[in-house]
Design a protein around this motif. Structure first.
Motif, short mmCIF file in Angstrom:
data_model
loop_
_atom_site.label_atom_id
_atom_site.label_comp_id
_atom_site.label_asym_id
_atom_site.label_seq_id
_atom_site.Cartn_x
_atom_site.Cartn_y
_atom_site.Cartn_z
N ILE A 75 0.96 -1.35 0.25
CA ILE A 75 -0.43 0.18 -0.34
C ILE A 75 1.06 0.82 -0.21
CG2 ILE A 75 -1.73 1.32 0.98
CD1 ILE A 75 -2.32 -1.17 2.93
N PRO A 76 0.66 2.03 -1.21
CA PRO A 76 1.59 3.07 -0.92
C PRO A 76 0.99 4.22 0.16
CG PRO A 76 0.55 3.36 -2.93
CD PRO A 76 0.09 1.81 -2.23
N PRO A 77 2.28 4.88 0.60
CA PRO A 77 1.06 5.75 1.78
C PRO A 77 0.68 6.96 1.32
CG PRO A 77 4.18 5.23 2.43
CD PRO A 77 3.39 5.03 0.88
N SER A 78 -0.40 7.00 1.84
CA SER A 78 -1.24 8.25 1.15
C SER A 78 -0.47 9.41 2.12
CB SER A 78 -2.63 8.05 1.93
OG SER A 78 -3.19 6.69 2.18
N TYR A 79 -0.15 9.17 2.64
CA TYR A 79 -0.17 10.93 3.34
C TYR A 79 1.79 10.72 3.74
CZ TYR A 79 -4.82 10.91 4.44
OH TYR A 79 -5.88 11.52 4.07
N THR A 271 -0.86 23.57 5.99
CA THR A 271 -0.56 21.73 5.57
C THR A 271 -1.29 22.61 3.84
OG1 THR A 271 -2.85 21.78 5.78
CG2 THR A 271 -1.14 20.85 7.27
N ILE A 272 -2.19 23.36 3.66
CA ILE A 272 -2.85 23.45 2.04
C ILE A 272 -1.41 24.26 1.63
CG2 ILE A 272 -3.93 25.15 0.82
CD1 ILE A 272 -5.86 24.81 2.69
N GLN A 273 -0.89 24.81 1.93
CA GLN A 273 0.35 26.11 1.00
C GLN A 273 1.53 24.91 0.58
OE1 GLN A 273 1.65 28.51 3.87
NE2 GLN A 273 1.91 30.37 2.34
N SER A 274 1.96 23.86 1.90
CA SER A 274 3.01 23.04 1.71
C SER A 274 2.64 22.21 0.69
CB SER A 274 3.44 22.40 3.47
OG SER A 274 2.49 21.38 3.58
N HIS A 275 1.32 21.86 0.60
CA HIS A 275 1.28 20.90 -0.07
C HIS A 275 0.79 21.25 -1.44
CE1 HIS A 275 -0.91 17.80 -2.55
NE2 HIS A 275 -2.27 18.28 -2.99
N GLU A 276 0.60 22.93 -1.80
CA GLU A 276 0.55 23.54 -2.95
C GLU A 276 2.61 24.05 -3.52
OE1 GLU A 276 -2.13 26.72 -2.05
OE2 GLU A 276 -3.48 25.86 -2.74
N SER A 277 3.49 24.32 -2.31
CA SER A 277 4.07 24.44 -3.00
C SER A 277 5.43 23.15 -3.47
CB SER A 277 5.19 24.86 -2.20
OG SER A 277 5.52 24.36 -0.76
N ASP A 278 5.46 21.65 -2.34
CA ASP A 278 6.51 21.10 -3.46
C ASP A 278 5.13 19.62 -2.80
OD1 ASP A 278 5.24 20.52 0.22
OD2 ASP A 278 7.65 20.98 0.56
N HIS A 279 4.15 19.65 -2.67
CA HIS A 279 3.51 18.23 -2.79
C HIS A 279 3.67 17.53 -2.12
CE1 HIS A 279 1.84 19.31 -6.57
NE2 HIS A 279 3.56 20.26 -6.51
N ARG A 280 3.49 18.02 -0.74
CA ARG A 280 3.58 17.02 -0.16
C ARG A 280 2.70 16.55 1.32
NH1 ARG A 280 9.01 15.44 3.86
NH2 ARG A 280 8.55 17.61 4.49
N GLN A 281 2.17 15.17 0.98
CA GLN A 281 0.91 15.27 1.50
C GLN A 281 0.77 15.04 3.38
OE1 GLN A 281 -1.75 15.58 0.31
NE2 GLN A 281 -1.52 13.46 -1.31
N THR A 282 0.09 16.31 3.68
CA THR A 282 -0.18 16.36 5.60
C THR A 282 -1.26 15.59 5.87
OG1 THR A 282 1.26 17.85 5.58
CG2 THR A 282 1.17 17.49 7.34
#
Lengths: 912, 156
Positions: A75-79, A271-282
């Motif tokens: 299972i690939p980690p979702s986050y 977290t939305i911001q970081s998702h937008e900048s480096d696609h890290r899912q939090t």
């Protein structure tokens, strides 16, 4: 009856009592069978009999281990990152509403952002049912390990040091996650050394609702900006403190909720911001460890307390159903473990929350369920007593086989691309059914009670109680053989009455909570009756007797006021609080006064034996010496932590304490062992030799114990110790003066009652909260559970033990009408005369209380307060039993030793 | 540790109690001893309660006995320590006094219970108990008086 018969029967009764008690405890507080070790790569394979554990994974580098896990789990980690926001004591009702009804408008308005997330279906909320006891530490353990601890867990892990069971924090650490913890320092104690950065706040200052949270929030923007961590734990205590201060509807609750809402908003936006900048899912998980009652308290098992919140906020989460489901708090563990691709902790009893896995592909969802099933199956197999390896002949295993078969057929169909939606649905259903059943079964092993064990335990204890009563009756008949009807004495009736009243009161939870009132009330009643009796009688030295009763009553009144005690009225003023407000100079002054008082009393009691030679002077000097050492220690080390920085934990202090321990133990031992030998030199009369030796030994015990307590107890309690000593000495004095007016058993019962009342005067209550944990480390440099446990017992049971030890002194001054013919000495008879009541009365009374309370505990097993009020009280009752047994053992062995030595020396003398 | 600390946190509630003090006071009056629960006074809220309580105390116990027996120690000792009652006036004074003491003793019982009733507050329920005991004692003393006077008639 002969002495040997008596001894044998008493020993048998004691043995029965211990057996019955162990049976009952085993039945009532089951220690759940837990697997040791941690889950590794083997958890991604189906459970098999051959437990060939490949240990080579421990040598792997964290990143290698991480990729190994990812490969195995399929299972690939979702986050990538997890933020755990713990809001202590937040009831789920405040956010999700109750029974399908939304929360009230004021509550909704207090958390606008959270509500908008829920309304926008961007968050997934659940009522997470917490298992009692609903207090933070066990809840944190449950949430991280997935296992439901029994009540004994709380007790066994008393020192709340590192959490050794397999848990997700440890698993995260093993795959090389960097973790940051801000908030309640309980986390730091549970997981020492696992956090890269941390700032712990203490939950001790309940009145502080602002600073505790500010100390967490001040780091927040920095931590959100830094992105080197994988797990950020924030534990806010403020809301719980608000609850404790003003209850659910406190005026501070609204602003506090708004503050929490702001924090959720801040984290979510970042977290939305970081998702937008480096696609890290939090993934942000908002959880509360427990709820709270209307008045803000918690600990029990009511809906209000167990209703805690879980809120999953993150990308890819969408809410499907409009109602919020109820899950178990332990379900969080497997869910997080599977979402982040780590092994599920080995003792987990929870099952995954399927909603969170719906964004995944079908085969991944089924794989997640399979992994969870394997883990639960392993645990079930380990718990099956006759572990015939995988052949669980019960419902859950057949459910598992069904699910596995369906999964297998789905897999084969999936390869052929002929799997229909129905196949998937039925497989998911089968897995869900198995997971629910297994999880249920595992949680119940922590709560089910084997009735047979309980009943046999109670019956055995009852038998021993009956034996004690019978022995007491027999003893009474032998000591008071006069056939004529005894004159009714109120004090004698009251001794029995007090026991009955105490037993009856144990059924009421508030009287258990406020037990100290009962004991003070009863002892003062008893001594007032004694006062009345003294005024009435025309014999004896009335003035000195009146004086001693008055001293007992006045000391009793002061002792009652020393600690407010109990649960409901602890906030009311009492002497100890006033002393603390006055400041340490006054406390220290009182401490010095009480040490001097104890030393003076000791020397005074010894002075009556001065004519018996230099040995007594030597003993007196040794006590003076240890007393002065205690005084020195108190003046130099105690209460000086803040000023000089040395304090009680410095090396000097530890050496000093050990010196005092050694001196006290040595002088008591030497006194007890040597006294019959020296007394035999000084006197010819056997009875007076025995009495003097017992007097010396008793004095040694009582004052050695008191000096030890003055060293160990909290500084405000030193006066209590000396007042208790005064009370006990006055009682012994009174009884020795009254001759046959006060029977020996009445005196011993009175001393026992004084001891029990004194137990509460020292600030003890029937909750585990008042145990002085800090004192248990005095004089210990390294951590030792056994030693600190012994010291904790010594501190907590100071007063009952003092009462029991004083029995040696009490028998030595009691008038006895033993007339010895010159050469006929019956050792057995002597021992029986001296020891009969001092052993049987405490044993008998304690066994009545024990049996009664055991029955009450069984009757109350479904009571709301079973875990918060009745069980802790039962622990105290059990330890009191231990205390009585130890005390009686010491008294009995001392008296037997002294008498047999004296008789032996006397027999030797004429020949030499 | 958390578990322990949290248990320490205090619930709310406003109640007073001075359980043993009450008893000390009560029975000390009775026994003639010098024990007074002075520490309880600090717990008083509202002197009117104290005043009312004290008045009632004096009315039940002291006033009748003092007006009859005066300062004679022999009488007090005979009546209250030895409980030897001879004359009908002894019964009329002492039985209600005993009743008041016993009633007060039992009246203190509901105080630590968590019923949260106003009358559980110190010293209200103790006063009620004392009054109840006093009334029961009065009734009982009436019976005793009747018996004593009948015996006297027979004796005459």
């Amino acid at each position: 009856m002969k002495c040997s018969t008596f001894t044998l029967l008493t020993a048998l009764a004691i043995l029965l009592q211990i057996t019955g008690l162990s049976l009952f405890i085993l039945g009532f507080f089951p220690i759940k069978p837990a697997l040791s070790g941690v889950s590794g790569p083997e958890s991604f394979r189906p459970p098999s009999c051959a437990s060939t554990q490949d240990q080579n994974h421990t040598a792997l580098h964290p990143h290698q281990l991480k990729s190994l896990y990812q490969k195995l789990s399929e299972i690939p980690p979702s986050y990538d990152r997890l933020i755990l926001l713990v809001i202590d004591g937040l009831p789920a009702e405040f956010v999700l509403g109750r029974d399908g009804q939304p929360p009230s408008k004021t509550l909704k308005d207090a958390m606008p952002y959270t509500q908008s997330l829920l309304a926008g279906k961007m968050a997934l909320g659940y009522h997470a049912k917490a298992a009692p006891p609903t207090v933070t530490l066990p809840r944190l353990k449950a949430m991280t390990s997935g296992s439901i601890g029994g009540f004994l867990d709380v007790l066994l892990n008393f020192n709340t040091q590192a959490f050794l069971e397999d848990n997700i924090i440890g698993q995260f650490f093993r795959i090389g996650w960097k973790m940051v913890m801000l908030g309640d320092e309980t986390w730091l104690k549970l997981f020492p050394g696992l956090f890269t950065r941390h700032d712990g706040v203490s939950s001790f200052f309940v009145k502080d609702t602002v600073q505790v949270d500010h100390n967490v929030s001040r780091h927040l923007s920095y931590e959100l900006y830094k992105d080197d961590w994988n797990l950020l734990i924030l534990h806010y205590l403020g809301l719980d403190h608000v609850g404790h201060l003003g209850g659910r509807s406190s005026v501070m609750m609204g602003p506090k909720l708004r503050e929490m809402d702001e924090i959720i908003k801040m984290i979510h936006l970042s977290t939305i911001q970081s998702h937008e900048s480096d696609h890290r899912q939090t993934l942000l998980v908002v959880i509360s460890d427990h709820g709270m009652q209307e008045n803000g308290n918690h600990g029990g098992s009511s809906y209000e307390e167990t209703d805690s919140l879980v809120l999953f906020i993150g990308p890819g989460i969408s809410h499907v159903s409009p109602t919020y489901d109820t899950i178990n708090q332990v379900d969080i563990t497997p869910t997080l473990a599977l979402l982040f691709g780590i092994p599920i902790p080995i003792n987990n009893a929870g099952h995954l929350i399927a909603d969170l896995f719906h964004p995944l592909e079908d085969h991944q969802l089924l794989r997640a369920m399979e992994l969870n099933s394997w883990q639960l199956l392993r645990l079930l197999q380990a718990q099956a007593t006759d572990s015939t390896c995988g052949n669980l002949e019960d419902a859950s295993s057949s459910l598992y086989l069904d699910a596995a078969a369906l999964h297998g057929s789905w897999k084969s169909k999936n390869v052929l691309r002929s799997a229909s939606g129905n196949d998937l649905k039925s497989t998911v259903l089968a897995y869900t059914e198995f997971l629910a059943t297994a999880s249920d079964q595992l949680s119940h092993t922590a709560t089910d009670k084997p009735i047979g064990l309980l009943v046999s335990g109670i019956m055995t204890m009852l038998l021993s109680c009956v034996m004690f009563m019978g022995l007491l009756y027999k003893m009474g008949q032998e000591v008071y053989p006069n056939k004529q009807v005894h004159k009714f004495q109120l004090s004698e009736a009251l001794i029995g009455g007090i026991i009955v009243i105490i037993v009856l009161s144990m059924g009421s939870s508030s009287l258990v909570e406020e037990e100290q009132y009962l004991w003070h009330f009863m002892t003062s009643t008893f001594f007032l009756v004694l006062l009345h009796q003294t005024i009435k009688s025309n014999t004896g030295n009335r003035t000195s007797q009146l004086f001693s009763v008055a001293v007992i009553l006045i000391s009793g009144r002061i002792l009652k006021g020393w600690h407010q005690g109990g649960v409901n009225w602890t906030h009311l003023p009492d002497i100890s609080k006033s002393l603390e407000i006055l400041g340490s100079p006054y406390v220290k002054l009182l401490q010095i006064i009480s040490i001097l008082l104890v030393i003076t009393l000791c020397l005074c009691t010894l002075s009556s034996l001065l004519s018996r030679g230099s040995f007594v002077i030597l003993i007196g000097l040794s006590y003076l010496c240890s007393g002065l050492l205690v005084l020195h220690y108190v003046i130099k080390y105690q209460g000086s932590e803040s000023e000089t920085g040395t304090g009680t934990s410095g090396n000097d202090a530890i050496v000093a304490v050990r010196l005092i321990y050694g001196l006290i133990i040595a002088s008591v031992t030497v006194t007890v062992i040597a006294s019959p030998w020296f007394m035999s030199f000084e006197s010819k009369d056997l009875v007076s030799v025995i009495k003097d030796s017992l007097y010396l030994s008793g004095t040694a015990y009582v004052f050695g114990w008191c000096l030890l307590q003055l060293l160990l107890q909290q500084s405000v309690n030193s006066m209590v110790i000396s007042l208790l000593l005064v009370q006990i000495v006055a009682t012994i004095y009174y009884a020795s003066r009254s001759g046959s007016d006060v029977k020996q058993w009445v005196e011993i019962a009175a001393i026992y009652y004084l001891g029990m009342a004194g137990h509460f005067s020292l600030g003890n209550t029937n909750t585990l909260a008042t145990i002085d944990v800090a004192g248990a480390f005095i004089g210990i440099s390294s951590h030792s559970t056994v030693l600190s446990g012994v010291i904790m017992f010594v501190i907590t049971y100071a007063s009952p033990m003092l009462a029991l030890l004083s029995m040696v002194m009490s028998v030595s001054v009691k008038e006895t009408n033993i007339i010895l013919k010159n050469n006929e000495v019956n050792t057995g008879q002597l021992v029986k005369m001296f020891l009969g009541f001092p052993c049987l009365v405490p044993l008998g009374m304690n066994s009545v209380l024990l049996v009664a309370y055991t029955v009450i505990l069984l009757l109350m097993r479904n009571h709301l307060f079973i875990w918060t009020v009745f069980s802790p009280k039962y622990i105290y009752v059990v330890v009191t039993t231990v205390c009585v047994l130890v005390g009686v053992l010491i008294v009995a062995s001392t008296v037997t030793y002294v008498i047999s030595t004296a008789v032996f020396l006397r027999k030797k003398k004429p020949s030499s | 540790m958390m578990f322990l600390k949290e248990e320490m946190k205090v619930s709310s509630g406003f109640k007073d109690d001075a359980f043993a003090v009450e008893l000390c006071r009560r029975t000390a009056d009775e026994g003639g001893g010098g024990v007074d629960g002075g520490g309880g006074v600090s717990l008083m809220k509202g002197t009117w309660i104290w005043g009312g309580w004290f008045t009632e105390d004096v009315m039940c116990l002291f006033a009748p006995a003092a007006s009859v027996y005066g300062s004679s120690w022999v009488y007090w000792h005979r009546i209250f320590a030895n409980t030897k009652l001879i004359e009908s006036i002894d019964y009329m004074i002492c039985i209600p006094a005993y009743g008041a003491v016993i009633g007060a003793w039992f009246g203190a019982w509901p105080m630590p219970l968590d019923w949260e009733r106003t009358w559980q507050e110190w010293p209200i329920c103790v006063m009620y108990g004392a009054i109840m005991g006093y009334l029961v004692g009065m009734l009982a003393s009436f019976g005793f008086v009747v018996r004593v006077s009948r015996q006297r008639v027979k004796g005459d």
